[in-house]
Write an enzyme that holds these catalytic residues in place. Sequence first.
Site, mmCIF file in Angstrom:
data_model
loop_
_atom_site.group_PDB
_atom_site.id
_atom_site.type_symbol
_atom_site.label_atom_id
_atom_site.label_comp_id
_atom_site.label_asym_id
_atom_site.label_seq_id
_atom_site.Cartn_x
_atom_site.Cartn_y
_atom_site.Cartn_z
ATOM 1 N N SER A 86 -9.355 21.927 -28.281
ATOM 2 C CA SER A 86 -10.094 22.917 -27.494
ATOM 3 C C SER A 86 -10.729 24.002 -28.371
ATOM 4 C CB SER A 86 -9.124 23.575 -26.501
ATOM 5 O OG SER A 86 -9.726 24.703 -25.906
ATOM 6 N N ASN A 87 -12.038 24.136 -28.276
ATOM 7 C CA ASN A 87 -12.717 25.249 -28.953
ATOM 8 C C ASN A 87 -12.377 26.575 -28.280
ATOM 9 O OD1 ASN A 87 -14.451 23.743 -30.891
ATOM 10 N ND2 ASN A 87 -15.283 22.860 -29.028
#
Length: 346
Positions: A86-87
């Site tokens: 996840s960014n």
Amino acid sequence: MGGTGLAALDRFDRLSLLDGATPIQRLERLERALGPAAEGVRLFVKRDDLMGIGGGGNKLRKLEFLMGAALAQQADTFITTGGIQSNHGRLSAAVSARLGLACELVLTRVVPRDDTEYRRNGNILLDGLFGATIHELPGSADALAVAEARAAELRRQGRRPYVVGSGGSSPVGCLGYAACAREIAAQQAAVAPGGFARIIVPNGSAGTHAGLAAGFAALGLDPALVHSFTVLAPEAAARSRTLDLARATLALLSDTASLEPDAIRVAGDQLGDGYGLPTDAMFEAVRLIARTEGLLLDPVYSGKAFAGLLAAVRAGAFRPGDAVLFVMTGGTPGLFAYRCAFDPDA
Ligand SMILES: *Cc1c(COP(=O)(O)O)cnc(C)c1O
């Protein structure tokens, strides 16, 4: 449409995490590389990958408002959810570090990948550097329920957690992209005096598209200018989630403006086999912009959406003179979790 402007935006708590407007740049070398199909079509990118904290990316815009709300509530811990790469998790961890908040990430193995690069490199490596606590769960787990349970546990200990779900795409988070709509509207005259014929974004948790659409609607501009390519939900589900979220965001900004279902344009043709699974068109898009412009897309979101833009140009979807804007949403660390996909023989 009943645009009422975006004065309401300035009444929300907000933290400044960007250094002013991100630039809009033209892709002239890429236009030339596309040959006759792109004849007279001007391609622009809005550099939302170019931000100064934690490697940058679209989640920082949402975090300006989410962290603003968290601090207003005197939160001491920021909890959010996402996939292993996840960014949003990475940028939540970075901003939390900067604010002196604890950060807990509830990350699920939603992508069927079990190799070391995916599990330990890229975003998750950076999560650790930023000091976040990671709770890793199977892909089938209800991450938000686990996050809420963890928050309840912390509250019992006298702590003050703030929880937001995947991608930071609550209506408050989406205000970041309503602010971006205002930014684009202000920049447009200088770079594309006739206005943009289309604005293209990836669609994961739908907040980028929803926030832009809500912002344009509030400004009295056409929200249907925004087109997204879903990289997560199937097309119909992505469209209805985007509409719901855009309406909820717009309701924070205006009592009178509204959004019709046909103003939300979401395409499903770049999803391939699913979230986080590479497509040939993604590889081609990532390589083409890298080799013509020296710019980096990511394999999960912007690579697939940019492939959709290239397909539209090649299919003659635009007329000579059209200016098309692609929002580069960041995600570069994801490339390092996909080394074996880009370079399978090494
Ligand atoms: C999260 C993300 C997106 C998608 O944005 P949503 O608001 O979740 O739809 C696009 N690109 C990158 C690099 C992202 O991290």
